[in-house]
Design an enzyme around this catalytic site. Structure first.
Site, PDB file in Angstrom:
ATOM      1  N   LYS A 106       5.870  -9.514  21.247  1.00 24.74           N
ATOM      2  CA  LYS A 106       5.484 -10.053  19.933  1.00 24.74           C
ATOM      3  C   LYS A 106       4.518 -11.201  20.151  1.00 24.74           C
ATOM      4  O   LYS A 106       4.530 -11.847  21.200  1.00 24.74           O
ATOM      5  CB  LYS A 106       6.711 -10.573  19.182  1.00 24.74           C
ATOM      6  CG  LYS A 106       6.501 -10.694  17.676  1.00 24.74           C
ATOM      7  CD  LYS A 106       6.728  -9.381  16.962  1.00 24.74           C
ATOM      8  CE  LYS A 106       6.530  -9.509  15.461  1.00 24.74           C
ATOM      9  NZ  LYS A 106       7.047  -8.314  14.761  1.00 24.74           N
ATOM     10  N   GLY A 217       9.985 -10.549  -1.097  1.00 26.42           N
ATOM     11  CA  GLY A 217       8.741 -10.350  -0.339  1.00 26.42           C
ATOM     12  C   GLY A 217       7.970  -9.196  -0.966  1.00 26.42           C
ATOM     13  O   GLY A 217       8.548  -8.144  -1.270  1.00 26.42           O
ATOM     14  N   TYR A 218       6.678  -9.414  -1.196  1.00 26.85           N
ATOM     15  CA  TYR A 218       5.893  -8.342  -1.832  1.00 26.85           C
ATOM     16  C   TYR A 218       4.599  -8.129  -1.069  1.00 26.85           C
ATOM     17  O   TYR A 218       3.511  -8.039  -1.636  1.00 26.85           O
ATOM     18  CB  TYR A 218       5.626  -8.689  -3.310  1.00 26.85           C
ATOM     19  CG  TYR A 218       5.595  -7.456  -4.198  1.00 26.85           C
ATOM     20  CD1 TYR A 218       6.714  -6.642  -4.321  1.00 26.85           C
ATOM     21  CD2 TYR A 218       4.447  -7.105  -4.915  1.00 26.85           C
ATOM     22  CE1 TYR A 218       6.704  -5.513  -5.117  1.00 26.85           C
ATOM     23  CE2 TYR A 218       4.423  -5.978  -5.723  1.00 26.85           C
ATOM     24  CZ  TYR A 218       5.556  -5.190  -5.819  1.00 26.85           C
ATOM     25  OH  TYR A 218       5.552  -4.065  -6.616  1.00 26.85           O
ATOM     26  N   GLY A 219       4.730  -8.032   0.267  1.00 27.67           N
ATOM     27  CA  GLY A 219       3.577  -7.731   1.112  1.00 27.67           C
ATOM     28  C   GLY A 219       3.633  -6.276   1.531  1.00 27.67           C
ATOM     29  O   GLY A 219       4.069  -5.415   0.762  1.00 27.67           O
ATOM     30  N   ALA A 221       5.616  -4.658   3.666  1.00 27.47           N
ATOM     31  CA  ALA A 221       6.964  -4.069   3.658  1.00 27.47           C
ATOM     32  C   ALA A 221       7.531  -4.030   2.227  1.00 27.47           C
ATOM     33  O   ALA A 221       8.006  -2.988   1.768  1.00 27.47           O
ATOM     34  CB  ALA A 221       7.875  -4.865   4.589  1.00 27.47           C
ATOM     35  N   TYR A 223       6.153  -4.489  -0.963  1.00 30.02           N
ATOM     36  CA  TYR A 223       5.486  -3.715  -2.028  1.00 30.02           C
ATOM     37  C   TYR A 223       5.705  -2.216  -1.831  1.00 30.02           C
ATOM     38  O   TYR A 223       6.090  -1.491  -2.762  1.00 30.02           O
ATOM     39  CB  TYR A 223       3.974  -4.018  -2.095  1.00 30.02           C
ATOM     40  CG  TYR A 223       3.218  -2.870  -2.739  1.00 30.02           C
ATOM     41  CD1 TYR A 223       3.389  -2.590  -4.103  1.00 30.02           C
ATOM     42  CD2 TYR A 223       2.402  -2.023  -1.984  1.00 30.02           C
ATOM     43  CE1 TYR A 223       2.761  -1.495  -4.681  1.00 30.02           C
ATOM     44  CE2 TYR A 223       1.783  -0.932  -2.553  1.00 30.02           C
ATOM     45  CZ  TYR A 223       1.961  -0.671  -3.898  1.00 30.02           C
ATOM     46  OH  TYR A 223       1.364   0.417  -4.473  1.00 30.02           O
TER      47      TYR A 223
HETATM   48  P1  NAD Z   1       3.056  -9.421   4.675  1.00 30.00           P
HETATM   49  O1  NAD Z   1       2.242 -10.528   5.185  1.00 30.00           O
HETATM   50  O2  NAD Z   1       2.382  -8.172   4.285  1.00 30.00           O
HETATM   51  O3  NAD Z   1       3.932  -9.914   3.434  1.00 30.00           O
HETATM   52  C1  NAD Z   1       4.805 -11.008   3.506  1.00 30.00           C
HETATM   53  C2  NAD Z   1       5.372 -11.222   2.110  1.00 30.00           C
HETATM   54  O4  NAD Z   1       6.419 -12.202   2.179  1.00 30.00           O
HETATM   55  C3  NAD Z   1       4.357 -11.745   1.102  1.00 30.00           C
HETATM   56  O5  NAD Z   1       4.562 -11.123  -0.136  1.00 30.00           O
HETATM   57  C4  NAD Z   1       4.706 -13.230   0.992  1.00 30.00           C
HETATM   58  O6  NAD Z   1       4.351 -13.781  -0.244  1.00 30.00           O
HETATM   59  C5  NAD Z   1       6.199 -13.160   1.153  1.00 30.00           C
HETATM   60  N1  NAD Z   1       6.789 -14.431   1.543  1.00 30.00           N
HETATM   61  C6  NAD Z   1       6.321 -15.325   2.451  1.00 30.00           C
HETATM   62  N2  NAD Z   1       7.151 -16.382   2.496  1.00 30.00           N
HETATM   63  C7  NAD Z   1       8.151 -16.135   1.624  1.00 30.00           C
HETATM   64  C8  NAD Z   1       9.308 -16.827   1.230  1.00 30.00           C
HETATM   65  N3  NAD Z   1       9.596 -18.010   1.767  1.00 30.00           N
HETATM   66  N4  NAD Z   1      10.116 -16.257   0.301  1.00 30.00           N
HETATM   67  C9  NAD Z   1       9.818 -15.060  -0.225  1.00 30.00           C
HETATM   68  N5  NAD Z   1       8.746 -14.356   0.092  1.00 30.00           N
HETATM   69  C10 NAD Z   1       7.914 -14.883   1.012  1.00 30.00           C
HETATM   70  O7  NAD Z   1       4.166  -9.159   5.807  1.00 30.00           O
HETATM   71  P2  NAD Z   1       4.976  -7.819   6.054  1.00 30.00           P
HETATM   72  O8  NAD Z   1       4.242  -7.052   7.084  1.00 30.00           O
HETATM   73  O9  NAD Z   1       5.363  -7.209   4.773  1.00 30.00           O
HETATM   74  O10 NAD Z   1       6.260  -8.426   6.789  1.00 30.00           O
HETATM   75  C11 NAD Z   1       7.433  -8.802   6.061  1.00 30.00           C
HETATM   76  C12 NAD Z   1       8.639  -8.698   6.984  1.00 30.00           C
HETATM   77  O11 NAD Z   1       8.717  -7.350   7.464  1.00 30.00           O
HETATM   78  C13 NAD Z   1       8.552  -9.575   8.233  1.00 30.00           C
HETATM   79  O12 NAD Z   1       9.861  -9.999   8.585  1.00 30.00           O
HETATM   80  C14 NAD Z   1       8.024  -8.639   9.276  1.00 30.00           C
HETATM   81  O13 NAD Z   1       8.349  -9.048  10.599  1.00 30.00           O
HETATM   82  C15 NAD Z   1       8.754  -7.365   8.872  1.00 30.00           C
HETATM   83  N6  NAD Z   1       8.173  -6.160   9.415  1.00 30.00           N
HETATM   84  C16 NAD Z   1       6.889  -5.788   9.135  1.00 30.00           C
HETATM   85  C17 NAD Z   1       6.373  -4.634   9.702  1.00 30.00           C
HETATM   86  C18 NAD Z   1       4.986  -4.138   9.413  1.00 30.00           C
HETATM   87  O14 NAD Z   1       4.641  -3.043   9.911  1.00 30.00           O
HETATM   88  N7  NAD Z   1       4.183  -4.818   8.633  1.00 30.00           N
HETATM   89  C19 NAD Z   1       7.164  -3.843  10.556  1.00 30.00           C
HETATM   90  C20 NAD Z   1       8.473  -4.243  10.812  1.00 30.00           C
HETATM   91  C21 NAD Z   1       8.955  -5.397  10.227  1.00 30.00           C
END
Ligand code: NAD
Length: 416
Positions: A106, A217-219, A221, A223
């Site tokens: 990571k 969380g609406y990123g 994962a 959304y």
């Molecule tokens: P992203 O950057 O696309 O989205 C992150 C989201 O979290 C955003 O909507 C942001 O506004 C929100 N956020 C940030 N701080 C916050 C808080 N304090 N309270 C509530 N919401 C908050 O990131 P992602 O890729 O969606 O990752 C989210 C989680 O999923 C992380 O733990 C990441 O490690 C995990 N994950 C992601 C992937 C991937 O392929 N993207 C794979 C496995 C795990």
């Protein structure tokens, strides 16, 4: 991150939790706990105002007994060495959970991408890719997206890496845009894998009728989870949130319309027809399924007793502390652990790596088909262990994953 618990200490406790159910020598467990090596970088980057700013960045190689190191790169102001180490260890056990031939790695940069221009982000990303280029590659360590990194960042990474090396090597990074060697289905893979897992867990729990869901969380994962659970499983998404706060609408939100609102206003909050709530409120809502999809340390000993969901499906890495795990289990909340629920992302990254190496590209159907089979089998493998030992799903997952990493470590032996 709320920043209360050291995430790497949590990983150590999770590994230990598997011990009573495994016939393994304690020294072998010791040998798989800590990252093999961690690179720390201080990256000087020219900002738009002409001044140089130095960013601290990391890349952690946790374990490669089962295959090359694999894991995302996070851009966030709260990135620390301990967090990156923990995330790399979770990758080791996640890849072992779903049986893909990788270890765990990571990376992260302590930065605030929301306050940076695209050109500053590009210069920082290229500086990082250059800095780690001697520490990674297709058969060494393969980075991918994580919080606040995306296919554009992967494009800058792979472009920098290939220019430094002087050859084309698309499998050195995954999560790339499709037109430069990305895979069909990688965009929503984490949520898609989560959806298959949640569907299996819902069958086991016999959740039928109107199934209600709250998502933190609406990123990437969060959304896509909202969209897939709504569109494909017909669930009612009653609440979602982002870093600015959350929204509640008991008769259901339209995930795409909420995304449109977020793009226009910068947040999901103030979505017409909904009630604004806090991120803390969201975790305590009356609902069937709670999906943490933001950051670590969200469900803790302070609020676990207030979780009313029947199922917690962890799309985020590390959202629940070990103390909270115990409380949820005691209260009969069925928790599907992060290293299973969100393993769809790394699984489709693995498919992207395989396709890049073959130079042969699969259709979206082929990707989803293979992903579904892996997720369904992994869920059922872990459920079977949980039932056999009468333990929670996280402990069961660590029993499976630790045993796989231990087997690989033992068969290799120790040298020199
Ligand atoms: P992203 O950057 O696309 O989205 C992150 C989201 O979290 C955003 O909507 C942001 O506004 C929100 N956020 C940030 N701080 C916050 C808080 N304090 N309270 C509530 N919401 C908050 O990131 P992602 O890729 O969606 O990752 C989210 C989680 O999923 C992380 O733990 C990441 O490690 C995990 N994950 C992601 C992937 C991937 O392929 N993207 C794979 C496995 C795990």
């Amino acid at each position: 991150m709320a920043g209360k618990d050291n995430p790497f200490e949590i990983v150590l406790r999770q590994i230990e939790s598997a011990k009573p159910y495994l016939d393994v020598e304690p020294d072998i467990i010791e040998a798989i706990k800590y990252p093999k090596e961690v690179l720390t970088l201080h990256l000087p980057v020219k900002m738009d105002n002409g001044k140089v700013k130095v960013f601290t960045a990391y890349r952690s190689h946790h374990n490669n007994a089962r295959g090359p190191y694999k894991g995302g790169v996070r851009y966030h102001p709260n990135v620390t060495l301990e967090e990156v180490m923990a995330l790399s260890a979770w990758m080791t056990f996640k890849c072992a959970t779903v049986g893909i031939p990788y270890g765990g790695g990571k990376g992260g940069i302590a930065c605030n991408p929301k306050e940076m221009s695209q050109s500053e982000l590009e210069r920082l990303s290229r500086a990082y890719a250059l800095g780690i280029s001697r520490f990674m590659g297709t058969d060494i360590d393969i980075p991918a997206p994580d919080v606040y990194t995306n296919p554009q960042v992967m494009a800058w990474f792979v472009d920098t890496y290939e220019k430094v090396k002087g050859w084309s090597e698309p499998s050195a990074y995954t999560g790339k845009p499709i037109n430069i060697g990305g895979s069909e289905g990688r965009g929503d893979a984490t949520a898609k894998g989560g959806m298959y897992t949640i569907r299996e867990a819902a069958k086991y729990l016999k959740l039928t009728g109107k199934v209600t869901v709250a998502i933190q969380g609406y990123g990437n994962a969060g959304y896509f989870a909202a969209k897939l659970l709504h569109d494909e499983l017909g669930y009612t998404i009653i609440a979602v949130s982002d870093s600015k706060g959350g929204i509640l609408k008991k008769d259901g939100l339209d995930p795409d319309d909420v995304l449109k609102h977020k793009r226009e206003t910068g947040s999901v909050i103030n979505y017409p027809g909904s009630e604004n709530i806090t991120n803390e409120d969201l975790l305590e809502l009356e609902c069937d399924i709670l999906v943490p999809a933001a950051l670590e340390d969200q469900i803790t000993k302070d609020n676990a007793d207030k979780v009313k969901a029947k199922m917690v499906a962890e799309l985020a890495n590390g959202p629940t502390t070990p103390e909270a795990d115990k409380i949820l289990h005691k209260n009969g909340v069925f928790l599907v652990p992060d290293i299973l629920t969100n393993a769809g992302g790394v699984t489709v990254s693995y498919f992207e790596w395989v396709q890049g190496r073959m130079g042969l590209w699969w259709t979206e159907e082929e990707v989803y088909d293979r992903l579904e089979r892996i997720m369904v089998k992994s869920f059922n493998d872990i459920l079977e262990i949980a039932k056999r030992h009468d333990i929670d799903m996280r402990t069961a997952d660590y029993v499976l994953a630790v045993s796989r990493v231990v087997e690989a470590t033992k068969v290799r032996g120790f040298w020199p």
